[in-house]
Write an enzyme that holds these catalytic residues in place. Structure first.
Site, short mmCIF file in Angstrom:
data_model
loop_
_atom_site.label_atom_id
_atom_site.label_comp_id
_atom_site.label_asym_id
_atom_site.label_seq_id
_atom_site.Cartn_x
_atom_site.Cartn_y
_atom_site.Cartn_z
N ASP A 11 43.88 -38.85 -30.36
CA ASP A 11 43.01 -38.70 -30.65
C ASP A 11 41.42 -39.04 -30.13
O ASP A 11 41.59 -39.43 -29.43
CB ASP A 11 43.33 -40.31 -31.46
CG ASP A 11 41.88 -40.79 -32.85
OD1 ASP A 11 41.57 -40.14 -33.35
OD2 ASP A 11 41.35 -41.59 -32.08
N LEU A 12 40.54 -38.92 -30.43
CA LEU A 12 39.48 -39.38 -29.51
C LEU A 12 38.90 -40.51 -29.89
O LEU A 12 38.89 -40.80 -28.49
CB LEU A 12 38.65 -37.97 -29.89
CG LEU A 12 36.96 -38.04 -29.15
CD1 LEU A 12 37.16 -37.26 -27.83
CD2 LEU A 12 35.82 -36.92 -29.40
N ASP A 13 38.32 -40.71 -30.39
CA ASP A 13 37.56 -41.92 -30.52
C ASP A 13 38.43 -43.38 -30.40
O ASP A 13 38.74 -43.64 -31.46
CB ASP A 13 36.60 -41.78 -32.04
CG ASP A 13 35.46 -43.39 -31.38
OD1 ASP A 13 35.19 -43.36 -30.32
OD2 ASP A 13 35.36 -43.88 -32.60
N THR A 19 33.93 -44.86 -28.69
CA THR A 19 32.03 -44.22 -29.20
C THR A 19 32.80 -44.70 -30.42
O THR A 19 31.29 -44.95 -31.08
CB THR A 19 31.70 -43.16 -29.53
OG1 THR A 19 32.81 -42.18 -30.61
CG2 THR A 19 31.96 -41.88 -28.25
N LYS A 47 36.80 -46.80 -39.16
CA LYS A 47 37.41 -46.33 -37.51
C LYS A 47 38.77 -44.63 -37.81
O LYS A 47 39.15 -45.10 -38.74
CB LYS A 47 38.47 -46.97 -36.56
CG LYS A 47 37.71 -47.65 -35.85
CD LYS A 47 38.51 -49.08 -35.05
CE LYS A 47 37.38 -49.31 -34.15
NZ LYS A 47 37.73 -50.44 -33.22
N SER A 118 41.01 -34.90 -33.61
CA SER A 118 40.14 -35.98 -34.05
C SER A 118 38.98 -35.26 -35.39
O SER A 118 39.12 -34.82 -36.01
CB SER A 118 38.96 -35.17 -32.74
OG SER A 118 37.20 -36.54 -33.67
N ALA A 119 38.50 -36.87 -35.98
CA ALA A 119 38.14 -37.07 -37.58
C ALA A 119 37.00 -36.53 -37.53
O ALA A 119 35.89 -36.97 -37.81
CB ALA A 119 37.91 -37.99 -38.20
N LYS A 149 42.89 -37.63 -42.10
CA LYS A 149 43.56 -39.09 -41.78
C LYS A 149 43.03 -40.26 -43.52
O LYS A 149 42.29 -40.45 -43.05
CB LYS A 149 43.73 -40.03 -40.47
CG LYS A 149 43.35 -38.44 -39.04
CD LYS A 149 43.02 -39.31 -38.30
CE LYS A 149 42.91 -38.10 -36.52
NZ LYS A 149 41.70 -38.81 -35.49
N GLU A 173 47.43 -41.97 -31.45
CA GLU A 173 46.08 -43.33 -32.03
C GLU A 173 45.94 -44.47 -31.53
O GLU A 173 46.29 -45.13 -31.40
CB GLU A 173 46.15 -42.93 -33.77
CG GLU A 173 46.09 -41.38 -34.32
CD GLU A 173 44.56 -41.82 -34.80
OE1 GLU A 173 43.74 -42.42 -34.81
OE2 GLU A 173 44.01 -40.45 -35.24
N ASP A 174 44.85 -44.89 -32.41
CA ASP A 174 43.79 -46.80 -33.03
C ASP A 174 43.73 -46.81 -33.75
O ASP A 174 43.73 -47.97 -33.66
CB ASP A 174 42.71 -46.73 -31.69
CG ASP A 174 41.69 -45.91 -32.16
OD1 ASP A 174 41.64 -44.83 -32.80
OD2 ASP A 174 40.43 -46.52 -32.35
P1 B16 Z 1 31.30 -38.21 -36.44
P2 B16 Z 1 38.23 -39.94 -34.19
C1 B16 Z 1 36.06 -40.12 -35.76
O1 B16 Z 1 36.78 -39.57 -34.49
C2 B16 Z 1 36.23 -42.25 -35.73
O2 B16 Z 1 36.97 -43.31 -35.39
C3 B16 Z 1 34.95 -43.23 -37.06
O3 B16 Z 1 34.70 -43.56 -36.90
C4 B16 Z 1 34.30 -41.47 -37.64
O4 B16 Z 1 34.00 -41.67 -38.45
C5 B16 Z 1 34.67 -40.17 -37.26
O5 B16 Z 1 35.36 -39.38 -36.19
C6 B16 Z 1 33.53 -39.35 -37.80
O6 B16 Z 1 32.75 -38.98 -36.70
O7 B16 Z 1 31.12 -38.70 -37.71
O8 B16 Z 1 30.97 -37.68 -35.20
O9 B16 Z 1 32.41 -36.34 -37.32
O10 B16 Z 1 38.65 -41.60 -34.14
O11 B16 Z 1 39.30 -39.04 -35.34
O12 B16 Z 1 38.23 -39.19 -33.27
MG MG Z 2 40.35 -43.60 -33.39
#
Ligand code: B16
Ligand code: MG
Length: 230
Positions: A11-13, A19, A47, A118-119, A149, A173-174
């Site tokens: 996972d990224l964030d 971030t 998240k 990542s989402a 997810k 994942e977090d």
């Molecule tokens: P964006 P991950 C997710 O990243 C974030 O955890 C989530 O808070 C955010 O809304 C989502 O990406 C969408 O991000 O607006 O940049 O498309 O944890 O799946 O890496």
């Molecule tokens: Mg995450």
């Protein structure tokens, strides 16, 4: 079936970088303009959840906003993203979470594939800013999946692209939604964070600094050995 894993999907964030605070500050600004107060506790729910789904969760706080058109929602989501990108422009390799670069290096050295799950629609950009893109054999971001997810699609798309069977993959994942997605993909789930949120993870650590390649592989092998027929 081999009991050695073949890939790790990150996972990224919240795992590679954090971030979440930037997502929070950007959403808070938009929510404020709508007269909805949101705090960090509320942000926990966002998240791992995609941009439009996050907006829906915020709008649900005020029933009067249920009537907003798709176009209005799109404008708000774009505005949030502009705010987010302004903040993300400031990050560099110093924003890589502790232990992650060591883990990626060990992962690569040991010959396991590396993917991102990542989402975020900004995943490529964020990874580039961190200087980590070169580690990745495949990157899945929000543009490649139709179901976010906790649906397993983010992780299965990565494994399919790498040509690896799902049980030979480990996901890190977090978020609770992310751990649920990894489990639903029949992969080995590593959770990073609070046990109260991530109790479904196969292996849980409190912080990224505790992510050790050998230990993760060992935990994976132990679980798989339990599953092997006599
Ligand atoms: P964006 P991950 C997710 O990243 C974030 O955890 C989530 O808070 C955010 O809304 C989502 O990406 C969408 O991000 O607006 O940049 O498309 O944890 O799946 O890496
Ligand atoms: Mg995450």
């Amino acid at each position: 079936m081999s009991i050695y894993p073949k890939a790790i999907i990150y996972d990224l964030d919240g795992v590679i970088t954090d971030t979440a605070e930037f997502h929070f500050l950007a959403w808070q600004k938009i929510a404020q303009q709508l007269g909805i107060p949101i705090d960090r506790e509320f942000n926990e729910q966002l998240k791992g959840i995609g941009r439009m789904d996050s907006l829906e969760l915020i709008l649900q706080q005020d029933p009067a906003l249920a009537q907003l058109s798709d176009q209005e929602k799109e404008i708000m989501a774009n505005r949030k993203n502009e705010q987010y990108l302004e903040l993300v422009e400031t990050i560099d390799s110093s924003n890589i979470l502790p232990g992650i670069e060591e883990l990626l290096a060990a992962n690569k050295e040991q010959g396991l594939k590396i993917a991102l799950g990542s989402a975020s629609k900004n995943a490529h950009y964020v990874l580039d800013r961190l200087g980590l893109t070169h580690y990745f054999d495949y990157i899945v971001d929000a543009s490649q999946v139709s179901k976010g997810k906790p649906d397993p699609e983010t992780f299965t798309v990565a494994a399919d692209a790498l040509g690896i069977e799902y049980p030979a993959c480990i996901g890190i994942e977090d978020s609770a939604a992310g751990v649920a997605a990894i489990n639903a993909a029949h992969m080995f789930s590593v959770g990073v964070g609070d046990a109260a949120q991530l109790s479904d993870a196969d292996y849980l650590v409190e912080a990224t600094s505790q992510l050790d390649f050998k230990e993760i592989v060992e935990r994976y092998r132990r679980k798989m050995a339990l599953k092997e027929p006599d």
